[in-house]
Every structure is written in structure tokens, then in C-alpha cells.
Scaffold this motif. Sequence first.
Motif, short mmCIF file in Angstrom:
data_model
loop_
_atom_site.label_atom_id
_atom_site.label_comp_id
_atom_site.label_asym_id
_atom_site.label_seq_id
_atom_site.Cartn_x
_atom_site.Cartn_y
_atom_site.Cartn_z
N TYR A 152 27.31 22.82 5.22
CA TYR A 152 28.12 23.90 5.76
C TYR A 152 27.21 25.06 6.19
O TYR A 152 26.13 25.25 5.64
CB TYR A 152 29.10 24.44 4.71
N LEU B 106 32.18 23.52 8.25
CA LEU B 106 31.58 22.19 8.09
C LEU B 106 30.68 21.84 9.27
O LEU B 106 31.09 21.95 10.42
CB LEU B 106 32.69 21.14 7.96
N ARG C 81 30.66 14.67 -2.53
CA ARG C 81 31.94 14.10 -2.96
C ARG C 81 31.69 12.64 -3.31
O ARG C 81 32.01 11.73 -2.58
CB ARG C 81 33.02 14.22 -1.89
N SER D 51 27.30 10.51 0.33
CA SER D 51 28.49 11.35 0.22
C SER D 51 28.14 12.83 0.12
O SER D 51 28.41 13.51 -0.89
CB SER D 51 29.34 10.92 -0.98
N LEU D 52 27.49 13.33 1.17
CA LEU D 52 27.01 14.70 1.18
C LEU D 52 27.41 15.39 2.47
O LEU D 52 27.35 14.79 3.54
CB LEU D 52 25.48 14.75 1.03
N ALA D 53 27.83 16.65 2.35
CA ALA D 53 28.21 17.46 3.49
C ALA D 53 27.34 18.72 3.53
O ALA D 53 26.81 19.16 2.51
CB ALA D 53 29.68 17.84 3.41
N PHE E 148 28.82 22.23 -5.11
CA PHE E 148 28.06 22.79 -4.01
C PHE E 148 26.67 23.20 -4.50
O PHE E 148 26.49 23.55 -5.67
CB PHE E 148 28.76 24.05 -3.47
N PRO F 182 32.89 29.26 4.95
CA PRO F 182 31.95 28.23 5.38
C PRO F 182 32.57 27.34 6.46
O PRO F 182 33.78 27.12 6.49
CB PRO F 182 31.69 27.43 4.09
N PHE G 254 24.94 25.57 2.94
CA PHE G 254 25.26 24.95 1.66
C PHE G 254 25.39 23.45 1.81
O PHE G 254 25.86 22.97 2.84
CB PHE G 254 26.60 25.48 1.11
N PRO H 153 35.50 13.69 -9.39
CA PRO H 153 35.35 15.14 -9.43
C PRO H 153 34.63 15.58 -10.71
O PRO H 153 34.62 14.81 -11.68
CB PRO H 153 36.80 15.64 -9.44
N PRO H 154 34.05 16.76 -10.74
CA PRO H 154 34.22 17.81 -9.75
C PRO H 154 33.25 17.68 -8.59
O PRO H 154 32.11 17.26 -8.76
CB PRO H 154 33.93 19.08 -10.55
N TRP H 155 33.75 18.03 -7.39
CA TRP H 155 32.87 18.13 -6.24
C TRP H 155 32.10 19.44 -6.40
O TRP H 155 32.68 20.46 -6.75
CB TRP H 155 33.66 18.13 -4.94
N GLN I 132 27.10 19.98 -0.26
CA GLN I 132 28.22 19.68 -1.17
C GLN I 132 28.36 18.18 -1.28
O GLN I 132 28.23 17.46 -0.29
CB GLN I 132 29.50 20.30 -0.62
N GLN J 77 27.57 29.30 6.70
CA GLN J 77 28.42 30.47 6.45
C GLN J 77 27.76 31.73 6.99
O GLN J 77 26.60 32.01 6.70
CB GLN J 77 28.71 30.63 4.96
#
Lengths: 108, 118
Positions: free
Chosen positions: A36, A46, A91, A32-34, A99, A44, A87, A95-97, A89, A38
Amino acid sequence: EIVLTQSPATLSLSPGERATLSCRASQSVGTSLAWYHQKPGQAPRLLMSDASDRATGVPARFSGSGSGTDFTLTISTLEPEDFGVYFCQHRYKWPPWTFGPGTKVEIK
Amino acid sequence: QVQLQLWGAGLMKASETLSLTCAAHNGSFTGHFWSWIRQSPGRGLEWIGEINHSGSTNYNPSLRSRLTLSVDRSRNQFSLKLRSMTAADTAVYYCARRHFDAVGFDPWGQGALVTVTS
């Protein structure tokens, strides 16, 4: 709260080179990782979701891997537009999600 | 393709309440969480909270006591109110969308700089 750390803080590379960015979680986040990207003055964007799924329109030179606590974003051949800050992040479950602090990819 | 447009106060005084609104254009308002994220040099990117079309919310525990999120389904808009602002709340505030089952936020609004003075 899950803490994400990223390394290195700064990566100095030339266009055409390969970039390898790391993200480490303080506890398992499964996949569960993303990721980004910027650029200065922009929000940012995705790049990667579920650790390894490229978002719509993201070039194939970007790839993601990892699971649990250790993740990698690889840019196979750097293009001029790839410079900026990256970055991660999570999920995972509740929560909290959060970064990571970011890795700056700068032109050498 | 959905676009997010954000507006609200830029310069504030300490103790005031921040109000921001984000409108979602050209996309479905259901099936997503509508999120708020802020970014500052000292704190980096910080997830504030999220709300879905029916008003269900997730809040960052660190902000829960000062935060209210709301949604206006008739206008495809969602809003943030953050009370008792301090200099530590100075940041660029973003709105963003997250699909229910998705990990990442996509797209993001343009961002709004909020500065709190004492």
C-alpha cells in the motif's frame, strides 16, 4: 501471529531515481502479500496484491516480487506523487492479518 | 466503483463503547469481507476484524473479547462496536473491503479519528 518488518525505515531519493523497498515476514506467507501507499491525511491505497499483481490503475513503474519470507517493491522511476509511506500486509491462512511498520519515501 | 462512507463517534471517555458504521455505495455487497482497520502512531496499522454479507466474522484475537461486528444487508452497511475503550484505542479507524479470495484491502473509507480521554 506473523510479524512483518520493513526496511529501510526511511528512503531519501530524488524524482527520477529508483526506489527499492523490502518487507520480511517472520514465517512464510507464500505470495499472500500486499503493498500500500499512504499520503498524509489519506487512507492507504492498494498498490500490489499476491506479491506481484498490480491493482487496478497502478502505473507500470511499480513492480513487486518475492515469495516465502522476503518481498520487494520497486518503483522504477520516482514521480513526485510517489512520495509518502509504503506498507506491506499479509493474508496467509489464518487471521490476524498484519501490516508492516512502513517505509517512508521522502524527497532528498 | 464502490465507495465507503464511515461515520461514528469522535471523542469518547474511557470505559465507553465505540460505535462506527460504514456504508458501501455503488457496488455489490456480496462476495466480499467488510473490514475494520485502525492506525495510531504507537501501533501502526492494525487489522481489527472483518464480516461478510451473511454475518460470518474473523476477529483479531487481541480485540475479540471487546469486539462485535454486524452487518445490515438491506442497507449495505456494516458496523463495529468496541467495548471498554481506553486511551490505547485512540486511533484513526478505517473501513475497507476485501474480496473473498483477495489478499489486499481495496478500497478504504476516509477514516475517522477516535480519541479516548480518561
